[in-house]
Structure formats: C-alpha cells, structure tokens
Design a protein around this motif. Structure first.
Motif, PDB file in Angstrom:
ATOM      1  N   SER A   1       0.843  -1.186   0.000  1.00 20.16           N
ATOM      2  CA  SER A   1       0.000   0.000   0.000  1.00 20.16           C
ATOM      3  C   SER A   1       0.881   1.239   0.000  1.00 20.16           C
ATOM      4  CB  SER A   1      -0.916  -0.004   1.228  1.00 20.16           C
ATOM      5  OG  SER A   1      -1.873  -1.021   1.094  1.00 20.16           O
TER       6      SER A   1
ATOM      7  N   ARG B   1       1.135   5.181   0.370  1.00 22.04           N
ATOM      8  CA  ARG B   1       0.315   6.179   1.075  1.00 22.04           C
ATOM      9  C   ARG B   1       0.788   7.613   0.866  1.00 22.04           C
ATOM     10  NH1 ARG B   1       0.269   1.646   4.502  1.00 22.04           N
ATOM     11  NH2 ARG B   1      -1.830   0.809   4.842  1.00 22.04           N
TER      12      ARG B   1
ATOM     13  N   MET C   1     -10.702   2.225   2.631  1.00 20.49           N
ATOM     14  CA  MET C   1     -12.076   2.384   3.099  1.00 20.49           C
ATOM     15  C   MET C   1     -12.359   3.843   3.476  1.00 20.49           C
ATOM     16  SD  MET C   1     -11.901   0.583   6.811  1.00 20.49           S
ATOM     17  CE  MET C   1     -11.088  -0.856   6.180  1.00 20.49           C
TER      18      MET C   1
ATOM     19  N   ARG D   1       3.445 -10.098   7.753  1.00 17.23           N
ATOM     20  CA  ARG D   1       2.515 -11.212   7.564  1.00 17.23           C
ATOM     21  C   ARG D   1       2.829 -12.278   8.592  1.00 17.23           C
ATOM     22  NH1 ARG D   1       0.787  -7.782   4.884  1.00 17.23           N
ATOM     23  NH2 ARG D   1      -0.022  -7.843   2.758  1.00 17.23           N
TER      24      ARG D   1
HETATM   25  C1  LIG Z   1     -10.672  -3.142   1.975  1.00 18.04           C
HETATM   26  C2  LIG Z   1      -9.414  -2.424   2.403  1.00 18.04           C
HETATM   27  C3  LIG Z   1      -9.509  -1.152   2.929  1.00 18.04           C
HETATM   28  C4  LIG Z   1      -8.362  -0.462   3.321  1.00 18.04           C
HETATM   29  N1  LIG Z   1      -8.474   0.821   3.788  1.00 18.04           N
HETATM   30  C5  LIG Z   1      -7.360   1.525   4.084  1.00 18.04           C
HETATM   31  C6  LIG Z   1      -7.464   2.891   4.461  1.00 18.04           C
HETATM   32  O1  LIG Z   1      -8.544   3.477   4.537  1.00 18.04           O
HETATM   33  N2  LIG Z   1      -6.316   3.558   4.738  1.00 18.04           N
HETATM   34  C7  LIG Z   1      -5.092   2.953   4.646  1.00 18.04           C
HETATM   35  O2  LIG Z   1      -4.087   3.612   4.913  1.00 18.04           O
HETATM   36  N3  LIG Z   1      -4.961   1.657   4.274  1.00 18.04           N
HETATM   37  C8  LIG Z   1      -6.073   0.937   3.977  1.00 18.04           C
HETATM   38  N4  LIG Z   1      -5.967  -0.365   3.549  1.00 18.04           N
HETATM   39  C9  LIG Z   1      -4.636  -0.957   3.355  1.00 18.04           C
HETATM   40  C10 LIG Z   1      -4.279  -1.963   4.441  1.00 18.04           C
HETATM   41  O3  LIG Z   1      -3.960  -1.292   5.631  1.00 18.04           O
HETATM   42  C11 LIG Z   1      -3.100  -2.794   3.923  1.00 18.04           C
HETATM   43  O4  LIG Z   1      -3.503  -3.526   2.791  1.00 18.04           O
HETATM   44  C12 LIG Z   1      -2.549  -3.752   4.965  1.00 18.04           C
HETATM   45  O5  LIG Z   1      -2.063  -3.048   6.069  1.00 18.04           O
HETATM   46  C13 LIG Z   1      -1.421  -4.613   4.379  1.00 18.04           C
HETATM   47  O6  LIG Z   1      -0.398  -3.793   3.886  1.00 18.04           O
HETATM   48  P1  LIG Z   1       0.067  -3.831   2.357  1.00 18.04           P
HETATM   49  O7  LIG Z   1      -1.112  -3.502   1.499  1.00 18.04           O
HETATM   50  O8  LIG Z   1       1.144  -2.778   2.266  1.00 18.04           O
HETATM   51  O9  LIG Z   1       0.577  -5.205   2.064  1.00 18.04           O
HETATM   52  C14 LIG Z   1      -7.094  -1.075   3.182  1.00 18.04           C
HETATM   53  C15 LIG Z   1      -7.013  -2.376   2.650  1.00 18.04           C
HETATM   54  C16 LIG Z   1      -8.151  -3.029   2.259  1.00 18.04           C
HETATM   55  C17 LIG Z   1      -8.017  -4.415   1.653  1.00 18.04           C
END
Ligand SMILES: Cc1cc2nc3c(=O)[nH]c(=O)nc-3n(C[C@H](O)[C@H](O)[C@H](O)COP(=O)(O)O)c2cc1C
Length: 223
Positions: A12, A14, A167, A210
């Motif tokens: 993710s 940011r 979200m 993980r």
């Molecule tokens: C349905 C969904 C909603 C999420 N909403 C947010 C969010 O609002 N803000 C955010 O910073 N990350 C959000 N995430 C990211 C998750 O925090 C992130 O996928 C998780 O911590 C794993 O990290 P990675 O994606 O870097 O592997 C969301 C992930 C999913 C699947």
C-alpha cells in the motif's frame, strides 16, 4: 514483471507525486483488471474513475466530513470496533507502523485527525477509483470485486504506479452518491488511491508484516 515478483512487491502506497495519471494508462490497467474471475462470469464490478477538479471537490467534501466514527455510514459495515485477537493485534500493529513511520505519537490527536482527513482525501493521490457492485448480488459480488481489486493493484505496478485500497473515502457514501451520481442500488465496496509513488515519503518506507503460513493453513493427506 514476473507474477511472483509483482505479488511480493505490491504494497500500500500512502504518499504520491502530484503527476497526473494519463487516462489511457488507467484504461489499460482496468482492461487488465477485469480479466479477474467472477461468480458465473457475472463481472459485477463497476467503478468510477476520478481525477482533476472533480476529484479535488470530492476530496474537500470527504475530508470535511471525516470525524466522529459513530457518524460513519459505509455500505459495508466496518468491523474495526469489534476486532478481537488475533485480528485486533494485527490491526493495532499495522496502525502503529503507519503512525510511527511519520513520527505521530499515540496521543497526538490533532496530527492523527490530520492523517484521517488525508486518508479521506485519497491520500492526496492524483486519481481515485471507487468500486461498487449491484447491491442485491450480495457477498459473491463483493468477493468478485476483491479479485478485481487485486488485479488492478498488481497491473498498476507494470506502469510504475502505486495504489492503496481504501475504506477511508467510502465511510460517507452519501457524498460519493451525491457528487458522482452513484445510485442507492449500488453497494460501494472500496476506493483505490492511485498515482506515482513518492518513494522518499516516510510513510512509504515500512513494509507491512505477515503471519507465518502456519497461522492460516491446515494440511491433510500429505506424506
Ligand atoms: C478493503 C481495504 C480497505 C483499506 N483501507 C485503508 C485505508 O482506509 N487507509 C489505509 O491507509 N490503508 C487501507 N488499507 C490498506 C491496508 O492497511 C493494507 O492492505 C494492509 O495493512 C497490508 O499492507 P500492504 O497492502 O502494504 O501489504 C485497506 C485495505 C483493504 C483491503
């Protein structure tokens, strides 16, 4: 890019550079993403792609509304307040990593609020995608949308783009419905922030954890 490499390198993102994402690039990524499997090939994913002044207005409205969690009305109820171990621990660890990466203290509510507003603003990404499905299709359509979403996020890597599934921008779906004419009959699943990653941003430096596979898997019948 090799599939395994793509899956293992996706994360993710940011923080993004302000550079716009060309429409033809987004179009290609979405064409790839809709190759996802779906229940009975119903292809229930639908999405609105937003950028430019329309996204700017939307970001403003969503950030203004971001506040008291008791006022959130996402189409899919948000379970965070009911998390128990092990989900609670994983969620807390993740939140801690995000805030620590930016040096935001646990009790620094003004800074935390600023961060929540930033999340509502699609993390200031130059483009946002809102994903929804026909409401009556229920859980299978949401599952299908999830498969589409992962495809989208992996495909984006091939164009040097970063993504964050989100979200935060869908916690007040009434704003999305009003500004983007999304009807009540559609269930808003999730948003995706998309853009060119700001590789230097502090929040993009940590990697989420993980559990080892044993935390998830059970095996039967192997030698
Ligand atoms: C349905 C969904 C909603 C999420 N909403 C947010 C969010 O609002 N803000 C955010 O910073 N990350 C959000 N995430 C990211 C998750 O925090 C992130 O996928 C998780 O911590 C794993 O990290 P990675 O994606 O870097 O592997 C969301 C992930 C999913 C699947």
């Amino acid at each position: 890019m090799d599939i395994i490499e793509a899956i293992e390198s996706r994360r993710s993102v940011r923080a993004f550079k302000p550079d716009p994402v060309p429409r033809d690039v987004l179009q290609r990524i979405l064409e790839v993403a809709v190759r996802a499997p779906s229940t009975d090939n119903t292809q229930p994913w639908e999405f609105t792609v937003v950028t430019g002044p329309v996204l700017d207005e939307l970001k403003k409205a969503l950030a203004e509304k971001m506040g008291d969690p008791s006022e959130f009305t996402p189409d899919i109820p948000f379970p965070a307040l009911t998390y128990r171990p092990p989900y609670l621990d994983r969620s807390k660890k993740q939140g801690k990593m995000v805030f620590q990466s930016m040096g935001i203290a646990r009790d620094d509510w003004p800074k935390r609020m600023e961060w929540y507003r930033y999340m509502a603003r699609f993390l200031d990404a130059p483009a946002g995608i809102i994903v929804y499905v026909e409401r009556y299709l229920g859980a299978y359509a949401i599952l299908d949308a999830g498969l589409f979403l992962e495809n989208l996020m992996l495909a984006a890597l091939s164009w040097g783009l970063g993504t964050c599934p989100q979200m935060a921008p869908v916690l007040h779906p009434e704003i999305l419905r009003r500004d983007l004419s999304i009807p009540e009959s559609k269930l808003i699943v999730c948003a995706v922030a998309i853009g060119y990653p700001d590789q230097d941003a502090a929040v993009n430096q940590f990697r989420s954890e993980r559990e080892p596979l044993d935390a998830f898997a059970r095996w039967y019948g192997f030698d």
